[in-house]
Every structure is written in C-alpha cells, then in structure tokens.
Scaffold this motif. Structure first.
Motif, short mmCIF file in Angstrom:
data_model
loop_
_atom_site.label_atom_id
_atom_site.label_comp_id
_atom_site.label_asym_id
_atom_site.label_seq_id
_atom_site.Cartn_x
_atom_site.Cartn_y
_atom_site.Cartn_z
N GLU A 169 0.96 -0.77 -0.01
CA GLU A 169 0.02 0.27 -0.43
C GLU A 169 0.74 0.90 0.03
O GLU A 169 1.64 1.71 1.39
CB GLU A 169 -0.93 -0.07 1.34
CG GLU A 169 -2.31 1.08 1.18
CD GLU A 169 -2.77 1.21 2.70
OE1 GLU A 169 -3.96 1.10 1.95
OE2 GLU A 169 -2.60 0.75 3.31
N ASP A 170 0.50 2.53 -0.87
CA ASP A 170 1.14 2.92 -1.33
C ASP A 170 0.39 4.57 -1.14
O ASP A 170 -0.40 4.70 -1.32
CB ASP A 170 2.25 2.92 -1.88
CG ASP A 170 3.11 2.02 -2.95
OD1 ASP A 170 3.88 1.91 -1.97
OD2 ASP A 170 3.41 1.33 -4.00
N LYS A 171 0.85 5.53 -0.45
CA LYS A 171 0.21 7.03 -0.50
C LYS A 171 1.62 7.72 -0.48
O LYS A 171 2.45 7.94 -0.14
CB LYS A 171 -0.49 6.31 0.96
CG LYS A 171 -0.81 5.52 1.86
CD LYS A 171 -1.24 5.79 3.24
CE LYS A 171 -2.12 4.94 3.14
NZ LYS A 171 -2.99 4.73 5.18
N GLY A 172 0.31 8.99 -0.77
CA GLY A 172 1.65 10.02 -0.85
C GLY A 172 2.16 9.99 -2.37
O GLY A 172 2.54 11.41 -2.79
N GLN A 173 1.68 9.68 -3.56
CA GLN A 173 2.33 9.43 -4.71
C GLN A 173 0.60 10.18 -5.52
O GLN A 173 -0.24 10.48 -4.69
CB GLN A 173 2.17 8.24 -5.20
CG GLN A 173 2.65 6.82 -4.54
CD GLN A 173 4.94 7.53 -4.94
OE1 GLN A 173 4.32 7.64 -5.70
NE2 GLN A 173 5.16 6.86 -3.70
N LEU A 174 1.07 10.58 -6.43
CA LEU A 174 0.18 12.09 -7.15
C LEU A 174 -0.03 11.48 -8.57
O LEU A 174 0.16 10.60 -9.41
CB LEU A 174 1.17 13.35 -7.35
CG LEU A 174 1.87 14.19 -6.31
CD1 LEU A 174 2.06 15.28 -7.07
CD2 LEU A 174 1.20 15.11 -5.67
N TYR A 175 -1.44 11.48 -8.14
CA TYR A 175 -2.09 11.01 -9.73
C TYR A 175 -2.17 12.64 -9.89
O TYR A 175 -3.25 13.58 -9.43
CB TYR A 175 -3.53 10.60 -9.11
CG TYR A 175 -5.40 10.25 -10.18
CD1 TYR A 175 -4.67 9.03 -10.78
CD2 TYR A 175 -5.97 10.22 -10.06
CE1 TYR A 175 -4.64 8.47 -12.17
CE2 TYR A 175 -7.28 9.91 -11.23
CZ TYR A 175 -6.56 9.03 -11.65
OH TYR A 175 -7.36 8.38 -12.92
N PHE A 176 -2.18 12.82 -10.88
CA PHE A 176 -1.24 13.40 -11.83
C PHE A 176 -3.23 14.14 -12.95
O PHE A 176 -3.51 15.41 -12.59
CB PHE A 176 -0.33 13.40 -12.76
CG PHE A 176 0.41 13.47 -12.53
CD1 PHE A 176 1.00 15.04 -12.01
CD2 PHE A 176 1.86 12.67 -12.60
CE1 PHE A 176 2.39 14.59 -11.49
CE2 PHE A 176 2.19 13.36 -11.47
CZ PHE A 176 2.88 13.57 -11.40
N PRO A 177 -3.93 12.94 -13.43
CA PRO A 177 -5.06 13.65 -14.33
C PRO A 177 -5.54 14.47 -12.90
O PRO A 177 -6.65 15.58 -13.20
CB PRO A 177 -5.82 11.95 -14.28
CG PRO A 177 -4.29 11.01 -14.46
CD PRO A 177 -3.28 11.98 -13.42
N ALA A 178 -6.01 13.76 -11.79
CA ALA A 178 -6.74 14.85 -10.85
C ALA A 178 -6.50 15.87 -10.49
O ALA A 178 -6.83 17.26 -10.50
CB ALA A 178 -7.12 13.80 -9.76
N LEU A 179 -4.71 15.93 -10.32
CA LEU A 179 -4.15 17.18 -9.71
C LEU A 179 -4.04 18.00 -11.05
O LEU A 179 -4.12 19.76 -10.53
CB LEU A 179 -2.40 16.27 -9.67
CG LEU A 179 -1.48 18.06 -9.17
CD1 LEU A 179 -1.48 18.47 -7.90
CD2 LEU A 179 -0.33 17.28 -9.22
#
Length: 207
Positions: A144-154
């Motif tokens: 489980e990874d957290k803190g990564q950016l989801y660029f379409p939503a960003l």
C-alpha cells in the motif's frame, strides 16, 4: 523557508534513513518412526514480514514532469500559475518548483506472508534406501503506497483552483490528487520428489 534566496526545506525531516521492519515466524516439524525400515516426517513454516518505507513528500520541478496514462499516452505536466491566479503576486505566468507537503510524506507498507508445508516418508526395502516428499509453498505480497500524485486529478484540481498551492486545501481535494495505491500478488510452488540409493557392486581396493 528561504535561506540565501534558496529553499531551505529539509527533505530528511520525515525520511527514514533506516526503514522499519517487523517479522514473525512459526515453524516446526514432526518425525514418526513406524519401524526401523519406515518413518514419516512433516515440516511447516508460517511467516510474516512487514516493512515500512517513509520518504519526503512528492514534488515537481519548474522544468515539469512526464507521466503516462493507462493507455500508454505520454503526458507532460508543469506547475504553472497563470498571471491572473489569486496566488500569483507577480502578474506573469510562473513555473513552480513545488513540494506537496500538505499531502504528506510518501509511504509504502509492504507485507509478505510465506507458508510452507512438507510431508514425506523414508525407509529401506529390498536393499534400497529411499525417500519421497511433497512440498507446497505460497507467498502473498500486499503493498500500500500513500503520498503519490495522481496527475489527471491534480491537473484538474489546479485548473479549477480546487487545489491552491499556498492555501489550506480540503481533505477531499488532497484525497483526490493523492489516493492510496494498493497492489497484491501471489506465487505458489508445488513439488514432489523421489530418490533412492543402494550398493550396486563391490570394488576391490588395495594392492
């Protein structure tokens, strides 16, 4: 914080130089002798290893970043504040070198479960010493990874000003641009073997 005109952000503030790891193992075995020519044996092992990795929050440089969509399409993102953006005091487009500190550090928690079972028998018969065993092993991995950016939503949040680089952003906005990512995997290995040995002939030795 600025020091000598440069950002004084300490990227090691939330970074684990030595990553945390916890492990638990339970193992054992049983041997049962039927007689001097036949015996059964079994072994088992259950283990879990959990590793936690913590790094500094995600960021982008003023030169931009390349990311790929699920269909393989190449995209380019550059965090630029338009001249009329309410957070831009300069009055001209500005490309930011920005770290998403409000999203939190990038973390990865990896759990690996291993189970192994071995059942076999061995003995002697008709001049042969033999042994046979069945083995099954399974490995499950959960990440489980957290803190990564989801660029379409960003990109959408920046364009609509739902995300403000220097303001207080809502938990809903932060969750949309950095959702948790979970990956699972499994592998198994099953085997059976049989071996035997005996004396084939006597070789004379000596002078």
């Amino acid at each position: 914080d600025l020091a000598n005109g440069r950002c004084g952000y300490n990227s090691y503030e939330v970074t684990n130089l030595v990553d945390a790891q916890h492990s638990n193992t339970l193992s054992g075995g049983i041997n049962f002798d039927v007689n001097r020519n036949l015996s059964f044996f079994t072994e088992f092992e259950l283990s879990r290893v959990t590793s936690t990795y913590i790094r500094s929050p995600s960021g982008v440089s003023e030169s931009g970043i390349v990311w790929f969509a699920q269909d393989g399409h190449r995209n380019f993102f550059q965090f630029v504040l338009p001249a009329d953006h309410p957070d831009n005091p300069i009055g001209a487009p500005v490309a930011l070198r920005y770290r998403f500190h409000d999203v939190g550090p990038t973390t990865s928690e990896v759990t690996v479960d291993v189970s192994r079972l071995l059942v076999g028998a061995k003995g002697s018969r008709a001049g042969w010493d033999w042994e046979s065993a069945f083995s099954h092993m399974r490995i499950d991995r959960d990440t489980e990874d957290k803190g990564q950016l989801y660029f379409p939503a960003l990109v959408n949040a920046i364009d609509t000003q739902a995300y403000r680089p220097f303001g207080n952003n809502s938990p809903q906005t932060l969750a949309s641009i950095s959702p948790p990512i979970r990956e699972t995997g499994k592998t198994t290995n099953t085997s059976w073997d049989l071996k035997g040995s005996r004396e084939l002939m006597h070789l004379e030795g000596g002078p």
